[in-house]
Motif scaffolding. Structure first.
Motif, PDB file in Angstrom:
ATOM      1  N   GLN A 273       0.912  -1.121   0.004  1.00 49.55           N
ATOM      2  CA  GLN A 273       0.000  -0.055  -0.105  1.00 49.55           C
ATOM      3  C   GLN A 273       1.008   1.295  -0.019  1.00 49.55           C
ATOM      4  O   GLN A 273       0.598   2.337  -0.536  1.00 49.55           O
ATOM      5  CB  GLN A 273      -0.999   0.033   1.136  1.00 49.55           C
ATOM      6  N   LEU A 274       1.896   1.105   0.827  1.00 51.24           N
ATOM      7  CA  LEU A 274       2.821   2.308   0.807  1.00 51.24           C
ATOM      8  C   LEU A 274       3.653   2.530  -0.453  1.00 51.24           C
ATOM      9  O   LEU A 274       3.527   3.703  -0.944  1.00 51.24           O
ATOM     10  CB  LEU A 274       3.783   2.196   1.997  1.00 51.24           C
ATOM     11  N   LEU A 275       3.802   1.724  -1.115  1.00 51.03           N
ATOM     12  CA  LEU A 275       4.483   1.797  -2.280  1.00 51.03           C
ATOM     13  C   LEU A 275       3.229   2.230  -3.424  1.00 51.03           C
ATOM     14  O   LEU A 275       3.769   3.143  -4.367  1.00 51.03           O
ATOM     15  CB  LEU A 275       5.100   0.335  -3.095  1.00 51.03           C
ATOM     16  N   ALA A 276       2.306   1.929  -3.427  1.00 55.27           N
ATOM     17  CA  ALA A 276       1.279   2.328  -4.353  1.00 55.27           C
ATOM     18  C   ALA A 276       1.048   3.826  -3.934  1.00 55.27           C
ATOM     19  O   ALA A 276       0.833   4.307  -5.178  1.00 55.27           O
ATOM     20  CB  ALA A 276      -0.145   1.472  -4.102  1.00 55.27           C
ATOM     21  N   PHE A 277       1.114   4.087  -2.959  1.00 57.12           N
ATOM     22  CA  PHE A 277       1.019   5.632  -2.545  1.00 57.12           C
ATOM     23  C   PHE A 277       2.223   6.290  -3.193  1.00 57.12           C
ATOM     24  O   PHE A 277       1.831   7.342  -3.788  1.00 57.12           O
ATOM     25  CB  PHE A 277       0.932   5.747  -0.907  1.00 57.12           C
ATOM     26  N   SER A 278       3.223   5.831  -2.894  1.00 54.75           N
ATOM     27  CA  SER A 278       4.621   6.635  -3.499  1.00 54.75           C
ATOM     28  C   SER A 278       4.631   6.523  -4.879  1.00 54.75           C
ATOM     29  O   SER A 278       5.251   7.574  -5.371  1.00 54.75           O
ATOM     30  CB  SER A 278       5.674   5.932  -2.759  1.00 54.75           C
ATOM     31  N   THR A 279       4.220   5.346  -5.776  1.00 53.55           N
ATOM     32  CA  THR A 279       4.507   5.470  -7.153  1.00 53.55           C
ATOM     33  C   THR A 279       3.228   5.742  -7.906  1.00 53.55           C
ATOM     34  O   THR A 279       3.458   6.046  -8.845  1.00 53.55           O
ATOM     35  CB  THR A 279       5.114   3.973  -7.304  1.00 53.55           C
ATOM     36  N   SER A 280       2.173   5.803  -7.410  1.00 55.72           N
ATOM     37  CA  SER A 280       0.772   5.959  -8.102  1.00 55.72           C
ATOM     38  C   SER A 280       0.644   5.014  -9.300  1.00 55.72           C
ATOM     39  O   SER A 280       0.109   5.548 -10.431  1.00 55.72           O
ATOM     40  CB  SER A 280       0.979   7.338  -8.496  1.00 55.72           C
ATOM     41  N   ASP A 317     -11.112  -0.060  -8.105  1.00 61.00           N
ATOM     42  CA  ASP A 317     -11.908   0.567  -7.732  1.00 61.00           C
ATOM     43  C   ASP A 317     -11.800   2.062  -7.215  1.00 61.00           C
ATOM     44  O   ASP A 317     -12.767   2.883  -7.203  1.00 61.00           O
ATOM     45  CB  ASP A 317     -12.323  -0.226  -6.224  1.00 61.00           C
ATOM     46  N   GLY A 318     -10.652   2.310  -6.672  1.00 59.30           N
ATOM     47  CA  GLY A 318     -10.144   3.512  -6.360  1.00 59.30           C
ATOM     48  C   GLY A 318     -10.618   4.452  -7.428  1.00 59.30           C
ATOM     49  O   GLY A 318     -11.100   5.684  -7.279  1.00 59.30           O
ATOM     50  N   THR A 319     -10.144   4.245  -8.610  1.00 57.84           N
ATOM     51  CA  THR A 319     -10.142   4.968  -9.848  1.00 57.84           C
ATOM     52  C   THR A 319     -11.647   4.921 -10.157  1.00 57.84           C
ATOM     53  O   THR A 319     -12.114   6.261 -10.555  1.00 57.84           O
ATOM     54  CB  THR A 319      -9.387   4.111 -10.979  1.00 57.84           C
ATOM     55  N   ALA A 320     -12.457   4.358 -10.007  1.00 61.73           N
ATOM     56  CA  ALA A 320     -13.795   4.104 -10.316  1.00 61.73           C
ATOM     57  C   ALA A 320     -14.557   5.098  -9.435  1.00 61.73           C
ATOM     58  O   ALA A 320     -15.292   6.006  -9.873  1.00 61.73           O
ATOM     59  CB  ALA A 320     -14.330   2.682 -10.505  1.00 61.73           C
ATOM     60  N   ILE A 321     -14.306   5.062  -8.281  1.00 59.45           N
ATOM     61  CA  ILE A 321     -15.049   5.872  -7.320  1.00 59.45           C
ATOM     62  C   ILE A 321     -14.445   7.412  -7.479  1.00 59.45           C
ATOM     63  O   ILE A 321     -15.546   8.233  -7.400  1.00 59.45           O
ATOM     64  CB  ILE A 321     -14.719   5.538  -6.000  1.00 59.45           C
ATOM     65  N   TYR A 322     -13.417   7.523  -7.835  1.00 63.44           N
ATOM     66  CA  TYR A 322     -12.758   8.870  -8.064  1.00 63.44           C
ATOM     67  C   TYR A 322     -13.488   9.422  -9.388  1.00 63.44           C
ATOM     68  O   TYR A 322     -13.934  10.627  -9.466  1.00 63.44           O
ATOM     69  CB  TYR A 322     -11.332   8.847  -8.253  1.00 63.44           C
ATOM     70  N   GLN A 323     -13.659   8.782 -10.369  1.00 62.77           N
ATOM     71  CA  GLN A 323     -14.159   9.058 -11.686  1.00 62.77           C
ATOM     72  C   GLN A 323     -15.655   9.489 -11.414  1.00 62.77           C
ATOM     73  O   GLN A 323     -16.332  10.541 -12.046  1.00 62.77           O
ATOM     74  CB  GLN A 323     -14.084   7.976 -12.729  1.00 62.77           C
ATOM     75  N   ALA A 324     -16.364   8.726 -10.607  1.00 63.78           N
ATOM     76  CA  ALA A 324     -17.730   9.130 -10.303  1.00 63.78           C
ATOM     77  C   ALA A 324     -17.796  10.468  -9.720  1.00 63.78           C
ATOM     78  O   ALA A 324     -18.693  11.230 -10.219  1.00 63.78           O
ATOM     79  CB  ALA A 324     -18.485   8.143  -9.644  1.00 63.78           C
ATOM     80  N   ILE A 325     -16.932  10.482  -8.484  1.00 64.69           N
ATOM     81  CA  ILE A 325     -17.258  11.768  -7.819  1.00 64.69           C
ATOM     82  C   ILE A 325     -16.972  12.915  -8.854  1.00 64.69           C
ATOM     83  O   ILE A 325     -17.459  13.916  -8.574  1.00 64.69           O
ATOM     84  CB  ILE A 325     -16.342  11.725  -6.639  1.00 64.69           C
ATOM     85  N   VAL A 388      -5.500  18.892  -7.783  1.00 65.51           N
ATOM     86  CA  VAL A 388      -5.395  18.077  -6.697  1.00 65.51           C
ATOM     87  C   VAL A 388      -5.357  16.678  -7.279  1.00 65.51           C
ATOM     88  O   VAL A 388      -5.451  15.801  -6.362  1.00 65.51           O
ATOM     89  CB  VAL A 388      -6.629  18.153  -5.839  1.00 65.51           C
ATOM     90  N   ASP A 389      -5.025  16.428  -8.550  1.00 66.42           N
ATOM     91  CA  ASP A 389      -4.947  15.267  -9.080  1.00 66.42           C
ATOM     92  C   ASP A 389      -4.047  14.198  -8.476  1.00 66.42           C
ATOM     93  O   ASP A 389      -4.294  12.846  -8.314  1.00 66.42           O
ATOM     94  CB  ASP A 389      -5.202  15.047 -10.484  1.00 66.42           C
ATOM     95  N   ARG A 390      -2.830  14.796  -8.269  1.00 65.85           N
ATOM     96  CA  ARG A 390      -1.714  13.813  -8.038  1.00 65.85           C
ATOM     97  C   ARG A 390      -1.959  13.078  -6.804  1.00 65.85           C
ATOM     98  O   ARG A 390      -1.888  12.093  -6.276  1.00 65.85           O
ATOM     99  CB  ARG A 390      -0.273  14.593  -8.205  1.00 65.85           C
ATOM    100  N   PRO A 391      -2.303  14.069  -5.392  1.00 64.94           N
ATOM    101  CA  PRO A 391      -2.476  13.313  -4.338  1.00 64.94           C
ATOM    102  C   PRO A 391      -3.576  12.210  -4.356  1.00 64.94           C
ATOM    103  O   PRO A 391      -3.590  11.340  -3.660  1.00 64.94           O
ATOM    104  CB  PRO A 391      -2.563  14.448  -3.358  1.00 64.94           C
ATOM    105  N   ASP A 393      -4.443  10.553  -6.954  1.00 65.04           N
ATOM    106  CA  ASP A 393      -4.013   9.499  -7.613  1.00 65.04           C
ATOM    107  C   ASP A 393      -3.100   8.662  -6.738  1.00 65.04           C
ATOM    108  O   ASP A 393      -3.362   7.393  -6.808  1.00 65.04           O
ATOM    109  CB  ASP A 393      -3.094   9.981  -8.702  1.00 65.04           C
ATOM    110  N   MET A 394      -2.444   8.951  -5.756  1.00 65.70           N
ATOM    111  CA  MET A 394      -1.747   8.242  -4.837  1.00 65.70           C
ATOM    112  C   MET A 394      -2.679   7.448  -4.067  1.00 65.70           C
ATOM    113  O   MET A 394      -2.515   6.569  -3.844  1.00 65.70           O
ATOM    114  CB  MET A 394      -0.837   9.072  -4.070  1.00 65.70           C
ATOM    115  N   LEU A 395      -3.542   8.218  -3.695  1.00 67.21           N
ATOM    116  CA  LEU A 395      -4.448   7.483  -2.658  1.00 67.21           C
ATOM    117  C   LEU A 395      -5.525   6.477  -3.342  1.00 67.21           C
ATOM    118  O   LEU A 395      -5.734   5.283  -2.828  1.00 67.21           O
ATOM    119  CB  LEU A 395      -5.542   8.501  -2.094  1.00 67.21           C
ATOM    120  N   ARG A 396      -5.783   6.882  -4.661  1.00 67.48           N
ATOM    121  CA  ARG A 396      -6.741   5.845  -5.207  1.00 67.48           C
ATOM    122  C   ARG A 396      -6.020   4.530  -5.530  1.00 67.48           C
ATOM    123  O   ARG A 396      -6.664   3.653  -5.769  1.00 67.48           O
ATOM    124  CB  ARG A 396      -7.608   6.345  -6.541  1.00 67.48           C
TER     125      ARG A 396
END
Ligand code: ASP
Length: 434
Positions: A273-280, A317-325, A388-391, A393-396
């Motif tokens: 998870q931490l790597l996902a956050f750091s590398t997007s 899923d993170g990308t999907a919820i982000y796209q909807a919002i 605000v897309d980059r932060p 992106d890291m979270l999704r």
């Protein structure tokens, strides 16, 4: 005392943020760009470098181990159903949150106009990238899965589905031929599999330094904060949605199927998870996700080697919820009233767009262009969320990876292929140190 890997990574991240922030304020951006960032790039490259070979050898050995074609189609079908299910829940949750919180109403008309103006050039770039996806027939995604040249597919990290397709074919071939003929081939791939997992261990030794460099570089690239504050309501809605998925949704699914503590599960996959956050990038994180899920969570590699590469490519899923919002937010700022039909359309297109998004930074934003187009929202509205897309992106990406890991556990459990990590016979040394 030996610190666990996730602590080392966390410390690297925090120091990277502090270092980048300080250098930014002292005006030493060039130093970070020239002397620190390259180490982050080297770290991401080394992860990507190992991703394609890992998919090939682990899929081939995983499928060969299944020894039964009907088992492959059963696991494959179940995996697709689960992935679709979690994505549909994520998009629906996104729609509900965006309609309840109405983040668009928090943005003043002037702020909206300023954002549209500031980011209009970046938007045309994304629209161009999205056009490449749009100008194709409905069955093109299916056609794209079958490579006309396996070696060309191997040389392109964006062709993961093609690599998966051919590796599955080789695995099936192995099952169908006589065991004495397949034995040397299987032996070779098994040996390669072990070697690649070892290489991932080695790369992970450098992870704390890699994430330090990545986050320091990010801090000197962050846009002006006065623009960011106007977007707080939108960003918080996305963060809330992502948090609900992790804290409530995946942990419930995990507990329901395994009766094990979700807390421990998250602790075990935390380095991924931490790597996902750091590398997007879910693709860059894939080697570590696989290593954590197999060696620390106890998912048999027969399941993990199939479910996780597929998930990294299609389950977002993170990308999907982000796209909807994001779609609803943009419509709200632009004072466009969306009908129920248009909102349902967003559910459908965001699900498909998240599946089509590549597992690399900002891919979700490119595919958002298509969601906006289908719902009748002007694509120029993308400028509203650029800052605000980059932060986000890291979270999704963290959610994308968590979802893959959760589904891998569920599939393994239902197939009787989830082992107890406490008694699994992993490399003792590694287990103790991590
Ligand atoms: N960065 C995300 C991923 O790799 C995709 C996205 O942009 O949403 O999972």
């Amino acid at each position: 005392m030996k610190l666990a890997l996730h602590w080392k990574i966390l410390i690297g991240m925090i120091l990277g943020i502090i270092f980048g922030f300080t250098m930014n304020h002292l005006g030493f951006n060039f130093f970070v760009e020239d002397w620190v960032k390259p180490f982050g790039v080297i770290f991401i490259n080394s992860l990507k470098l190992i991703a394609v070979p890992l998919i090939v050898v682990s899929l081939i050995t995983g499928i060969a181990d299944l020894k039964d074609i009907s088992k492959i189609s059963k696991i494959g079908g179940k995996t697709l159903v689960f992935y679709l299910f979690t994505t549909a829940i994520a998009v629906s949750l996104g729609l509900i949150l965006a309609n309840l919180i109405q983040p668009g109403t928090f943005v003043s008309a002037e702020a909206g106009a300023q954002l549209l103006d500031t980011f209009k050039d970046d938007v045309s770039n994304k629209i161009l990238q999205a056009d490449a996806h749009k100008n194709t027939g409905p069955l093109q995604p299916l056609v794209d899965i079958v490579p006309d040249n396996f070696f060309r597919a191997l040389t392109d990290n964006g062709s993961m589905l093609q690599v998966i397709f051919f590796s599955v074919l080789i695995g099936i071939g192995i099952i169908l031929i006589k065991p004495e003929d397949s034995k040397p081939v299987v032996g070779f791939f098994k040996g390669m599999n072990e070697i690649i997992l070892k290489i991932i261990d080695l790369i992970m030794l450098t992870a704390p330094y890699g994430v330090f460099a990545l986050l320091a570089a990010l801090m000197v690239e962050i846009p002006d904060s006065s623009i960011l504050t106007g977007l707080l309501a939108y960003a918080l809605t996305v963060v809330l949605g992502l948090a609900i998925l992790i804290v409530l949704f995946y942990s419930s699914i995990y507990y329901l199927f395994t009766k094990r503590s979700p807390w421990k599960f998250y602790k075990r996959i935390l380095p991924a998870q931490l790597l996902a956050f750091s590398t997007s990038s879910s693709a860059a994180t894939l080697p570590v996700t696989m290593e954590r899920v197999i060696e620390h969570v106890g998912v048999d590699d027969e399941v993990a080697s199939f479910v996780l590469p597929l998930g990294a490519t299609i389950n977002m899923d993170g990308t999907a919820i982000y796209q909807a919002i994001a779609a609803i937010f943009i419509a709200q700022v632009m004072s466009i009233d969306l009908t129920l039909g248009q909102q349902l359309m967003i559910i459908l297109t965001a699900t498909l767009a998240s599946i089509g998004s590549a597992a690399v930074p900002s891919a979700g934003m490119v595919m958002l262009v298509i969601v906006l187009g289908q719902a009748g929202i002007p694509e120029a509205g993308l400028a509203l969320i650029f800052a605000v897309d980059r932060p986000l992106d890291m979270l999704r990406t963290v959610v994308n990876v968590t979802s893959d890991a959760t589904v891998a556990v569920v599939i393994a459990k239902t197939e009787g292929l989830l082992h107890d990590p406490e008694i699994k016979n992993w490399d003792d040394n590694y287990a103790q140190n991590n």
